[in-house]
Design a protein around this motif. Structure first.
Motif, short mmCIF file in Angstrom:
data_model
loop_
_atom_site.label_atom_id
_atom_site.label_comp_id
_atom_site.label_asym_id
_atom_site.label_seq_id
_atom_site.Cartn_x
_atom_site.Cartn_y
_atom_site.Cartn_z
N MET A 1 0.93 -1.21 0.00
CA MET A 1 0.12 -0.02 0.13
C MET A 1 0.86 1.24 0.05
N THR A 2 0.69 1.94 -0.84
CA THR A 2 1.62 3.14 -1.20
C THR A 2 0.94 4.30 -0.57
N ARG A 3 1.62 5.25 0.31
CA ARG A 3 1.09 6.49 0.79
C ARG A 3 1.94 7.64 0.47
N ARG A 55 -9.20 5.93 -8.97
CA ARG A 55 -9.96 6.28 -7.92
C ARG A 55 -11.47 6.36 -8.37
N ASP A 106 -6.91 6.67 -0.19
CA ASP A 106 -6.28 5.54 -1.33
C ASP A 106 -7.39 4.50 -1.44
N ASN A 108 -7.12 1.82 -2.86
CA ASN A 108 -6.66 0.45 -3.01
C ASN A 108 -6.28 0.03 -1.56
N CYS A 109 -6.45 0.76 -0.70
CA CYS A 109 -6.36 0.46 0.95
C CYS A 109 -7.27 -0.58 1.33
N CYS A 146 -6.92 2.66 7.18
CA CYS A 146 -7.38 3.17 5.68
C CYS A 146 -8.19 4.53 6.05
#
Length: 376
Positions: A1-3, A55, A106, A108-109, A146
């Motif tokens: 998971m990218t932040r 998104r 995010d 994708n979280c 998330c």
């Protein structure tokens, strides 16, 4: 998971603050840009969007049953930088009115077994998702949550939003019943996207009151385990007695608050002590069964005052932890806005979400108005 996080140079920050100050001084700004409102996406549409790495356009729109032309909500997009100062974040929020705070939205979280519930952030009056939570959101994300945020209660002056929306990103001005319905749709969209069964809500100022309206009147209670509020106008505010006086004059037959509503917008008038909205919200008690409430107030809050008006009384099947921010930490001078930039406030939120992981509270200096330990 990218932040994604980032930092801006001091010169860029000063430019943003000067731009904000100039806009406030002349009383004009670019009109609030509201995206074209599509139909609320289905769970399958959300899943398809996520699978394609996009998104979802999770945008809520609310026609009003309250007599206005309606209001709008948009999902914050494009993570902005982290700021420790409320003033710096306000300047950035003016220039980027629909930015997401770092660590938020995010899509994708996926919740983990340790963090099974997404956390939704609900901003206050004349604010947006970014400047309300630029400090809190990335810290929640780094703790493994998330995090999601939207911009609710958007209305231009012709829609009853008052003059605030002449500045970019000044949301939370429409009828609060409409904002609660927008929150209801956003919660459903987050649940569909993440596969979670419930969410936790964190609301600042009006955001906490909108969340309470959602729990009570929009069937939100089964979908929420915890509500954490900071400086929320649960019982209205006297605004140092001005709102109380205005309410008394209005109730006596001279609609002075109706006159001011043209300038400050629907939501501000609804938050005065004794308003029909406040009376309806508390008619059957402060809480709903099945929800754990953490309610934080600051002695230096110049907006929600007396600050004890924010506190709730637990009803059947609910728990309430009322906390004065300065108890045990006298060097925290947080006011209404800088409360959300207080290390102690963040630690209170993390402890409420997971007491085992955050058993102790942080105590640090946080100055009135500026926040950020006194620096930009």
């Amino acid at each position: 998971m990218t932040r994604r996080t980032g930092r801006y140079s001091r010169s860029a920050l000063v430019s943003a603050v000067l731009t904000a100050t100039a806009a406030l001084a002349i009383g004009v700004g670019a009109p609030l840009a509201v995206a074209e409102e599509p139909q609320a996406p289905t769970a399958q549409a959300l899943a398809d969007a996520i699978n394609q790495g996009r998104r979802p356009a999770a945008v809520a729109d609310s026609g009003s049953s309250s007599g206005s032309a309606g209001s709008h909500a948009t999902v914050a997009l494009g993570a902005g930088p982290e700021f420790s100062s409320a003033l710096a974040a306000f300047g950035y929020g003016l220039l980027h009115p629909n930015a997401a705070p770092a660590g938020a939205n995010d899509w994708n979280c996926r919740p983990s077994p340790e963090r099974p519930r997404p956390v939704l952030l609900v901003h206050g009056t004349w604010m947006n998702a970014y400047d309300g939570f630029a400090y809190l959101a990335p810290r929640l994300a780094r703790a493994g949550y998330c995090v999601f945020a939207m911009n609710h209660g958007q209305a231009n002056p012709m829609e009853g939003g008052g003059l605030g929306p002449l500045l970019p990103g000044r949301n939370g001005v429409a009828y609060m019943e409409d904002s609660a319905r927008q929150l209801a749709r956003f919660v459903d969209q987050v649940l569909a996207a993440t596969g979670a069964e419930q969410v936790d809500l964190i609301g600042h100022s009006q955001g906490g009151t909108v969340a309470n309206q959602y729990l009570k009147f929009e069937n939100g209670a089964p979908k929420v385990q915890r509500l954490i509020t900071f400086g929320a106008t649960h019982h209205g505010t006297s605004l140092l007695g001005l709102a109380t006086l205005g309410r008394m004059i209005t109730d006596a037959g001279i609609d002075i608050l109706g006159f001011y509503e043209l300038f400050v917008g629907h939501a501000n008038i609804q938050q005065t002590v004794g308003s029909p909205f406040v009376r309806a919200l508390g008619k059957d008690g402060d809480t709903v069964p099945g929800v754990a409430y953490t309610v934080v107030g600051s002695r230096y809050d110049e907006v929600t005052n007396p600050y004890q008006l924010t506190f709730l009384a637990a009803g059947p099947g609910a728990t309430v932890d009322n906390i004065t921010l300065q108890d045990g930490c006298e060097q925290d001078f947080s006011d209404h806005l800088t409360m959300m930039y207080s290390p102690r406030a963040v630690s209170i939120a993390l402890r409420a979400l997971d007491p085992a992981a955050q058993p102790d509270l942080v105590c640090a200096f946080n100055p009135w108005l500026i926040g950020g330990g006194g620096s930009l």
